[in-house]
Design an enzyme around this catalytic site. Structure first.
Site, PDB file in Angstrom:
ATOM      1  N   HIS A   1     -18.211 -51.865  29.519  1.00  0.00           N
ATOM      2  CA  HIS A   1     -19.385 -51.319  30.214  1.00  0.00           C
ATOM      3  C   HIS A   1     -19.855 -50.016  29.571  1.00  0.00           C
ATOM      4  O   HIS A   1     -19.076 -49.297  28.951  1.00  0.00           O
ATOM      5  CB  HIS A   1     -19.056 -51.086  31.692  1.00  0.00           C
ATOM      6  CG  HIS A   1     -18.538 -52.305  32.393  1.00  0.00           C
ATOM      7  ND1 HIS A   1     -17.183 -52.499  32.620  1.00  0.00           N
ATOM      8  CD2 HIS A   1     -19.170 -53.383  32.899  1.00  0.00           C
ATOM      9  CE1 HIS A   1     -17.021 -53.653  33.252  1.00  0.00           C
ATOM     10  NE2 HIS A   1     -18.199 -54.210  33.417  1.00  0.00           N
ATOM     11  N   LEU A   2     -21.110 -49.697  29.783  1.00  0.00           N
ATOM     12  CA  LEU A   2     -21.726 -48.535  29.157  1.00  0.00           C
ATOM     13  C   LEU A   2     -21.483 -47.256  29.953  1.00  0.00           C
ATOM     14  O   LEU A   2     -21.245 -47.283  31.156  1.00  0.00           O
ATOM     15  CB  LEU A   2     -23.238 -48.749  29.031  1.00  0.00           C
ATOM     16  CG  LEU A   2     -23.722 -49.950  28.230  1.00  0.00           C
ATOM     17  CD1 LEU A   2     -25.241 -49.951  28.169  1.00  0.00           C
ATOM     18  CD2 LEU A   2     -23.128 -49.974  26.834  1.00  0.00           C
TER      19      LEU A   2
END
Length: 394
Positions: A308-309
């Protein structure tokens, strides 16, 4: 840099709409479907087990863990802010105010199968159908329907099928796309007209995937190839639906290229690294994110954990979805999609042709994996660029 003429054209386009279509209005409703990239807390509600996103270091930048798989805000939060509406609550939090929409996305979601403690895309759409009367027909028709789904299908497939044939890969992607088509049509049948789809990232470049492969120097080929083929077919599907379904409008964001560029040239996009995650253990921090192994400055990283970012990565993606040019997102960005009147389909072809004339020529860069066959097939398409360089805006 992006061609300024395209932005001038967009301004002229807005003016045209406002002058000639008195029904133009900005959507005040956002519906979100997808997986952990878009989850704002559904996983922590549905799961009977520990959900990492419910605890620090997730949410560190916000000061508390909120169920988001990031150090801070995620893409739907930013898009809601750009729309000037409140953040969209998770649908499973029944006490929330859903007047501006609902978020059905949940970590571990898939298009196919029936994984535990999550909701497949079909189940998310079913949940929307069960609750649709919370919103007026007009609100549903003007709303934006935002999607990011499919990553877990292809990661699971690649793990269980390390050497599939070309026919097997295509057959699996076709199954995923067919299922997505069915769910888009369900929403269309409930009044939805404005669809915003974010295509899949180069999945083999995720820190968790690279670390699991044992070779962190290169992106893993199979998951990225599956994502590329999915993206190609998804774009084709949206074009077909826009011709088949009256009033069907869409926005298609080339997230694949955005992530690819930031992995290759991270410093160009303000990140110190696009390879390793901010939080985790292993050679590229691809697993086991905890308070014991989190970086001090997540804004320097593209990835917060293995998949995930960071908030900064989400912010950049959100800005691109909202207001970038057709090199990045098309045939409309989200801001343009909001302005499109529901009865404007007949003018879109002329508008898109005029916008195409203002686009800059792209310059090739080295691909991070070989998909030449796909490239030749996609050469005539206007948006999806697997190995093309973009302006700084991408």
């Amino acid at each position: 840099m992006a061609n300024p003429k395209s932005h001038l054209f967009s301004l002229s386009f807005f003016s045209f709409l406002l002058l000639h279509f008195p029904t133009v209005s900005l959507a005040q409703t956002l519906f979100v479907f997808g997986d952990g990239l878009y989850d704002t807390g559904n996983k922590q509600i549905i799961s009977s087990n520990r959900v990492d996103a419910s605890f620090p270091p997730y949410g560190n930048t916000l000061g508390e863990a909120t169920g988001r798989w990031s150090d801070g805000l995620i893409i739907p939060d930013y898009l809601a802010g750009f729309m000037n509406i409140p953040q969209i609550p998770p649908v499973l939090r029944s006490t929330s105010d859903f007047s501006h929409g609902a978020n059905f996305a949940i970590a571990d979601a898939t298009v196919l199968g029936s994984p535990p403690e999550t909701l497949t895309l079909s189940q998310q759409v079913m949940k929307f159908s069960e609750n649709k009367n919370k919103w007026t027909i007009q609100a549903r028709s003007e709303a934006i329907y935002l999607f990011y789904i499919g990553s877990n299908d292809y990661l699971n497939y690649a793990k269980n099928n390390p050497n599939p044939s070309a026919d097997q890969k295509e057959a699996f992607v076709d199954r995923v796309i067919t299922s997505i088509e069915a769910e888009l049509k369900v929403i269309y049948g409930s009044g939805g007209r404005k669809f915003a789809l974010q295509n899949l990232a180069p999945l083999g470049c995720l820190p968790a995937v690279k670390q699991a492969s044992g070779n962190v120097q290169e992106c893993v080929r199979l998951p990225s190839e599956m994502a590329a083929l999915h993206n190609k077919k998804l774009l084709q599907l949206l074009g077909e639906l826009s011709r088949e379904l009256s009033g069907f409008q869409y926005s298609f964001y080339d997230f694949f290229s955005s992530i690819q560029n930031r992995v290759i040239k991270s410093k160009t996009y303000t990140f110190e690294t696009g390879i390793a995650a901010c939080c985790g253990t292993g050679s590229v921090n691809g697993s086991s994110c905890s308070t014991n192994n989190v970086c001090a400055h997540p804004e320097d990283y593209l990835f917060f954990d293995g998949k995930h970012l960071t908030q900064e990565g989400n912010l950049q993606a959100g800005h691109l979805m909202w207001g970038s040019d057709p090199v990045v997102i098309g045939p409309n960005n989200l801001r343009e999609l909001l302005f499109l009147p529901l009865d404007s389909t007949f003018i879109l072809a002329d508008i898109q042709e005029a916008m195409a004339a203002t686009r800059p020529r792209q310059i090739k860069i080295e691909s991070i994996y070989d998909i030449k066959k796909m490239e030749s097939e996609m050469e005539t398409q206007w948006l999806y660029q697997v190995d093309k360089a973009s302006s700084f805006l991408i």
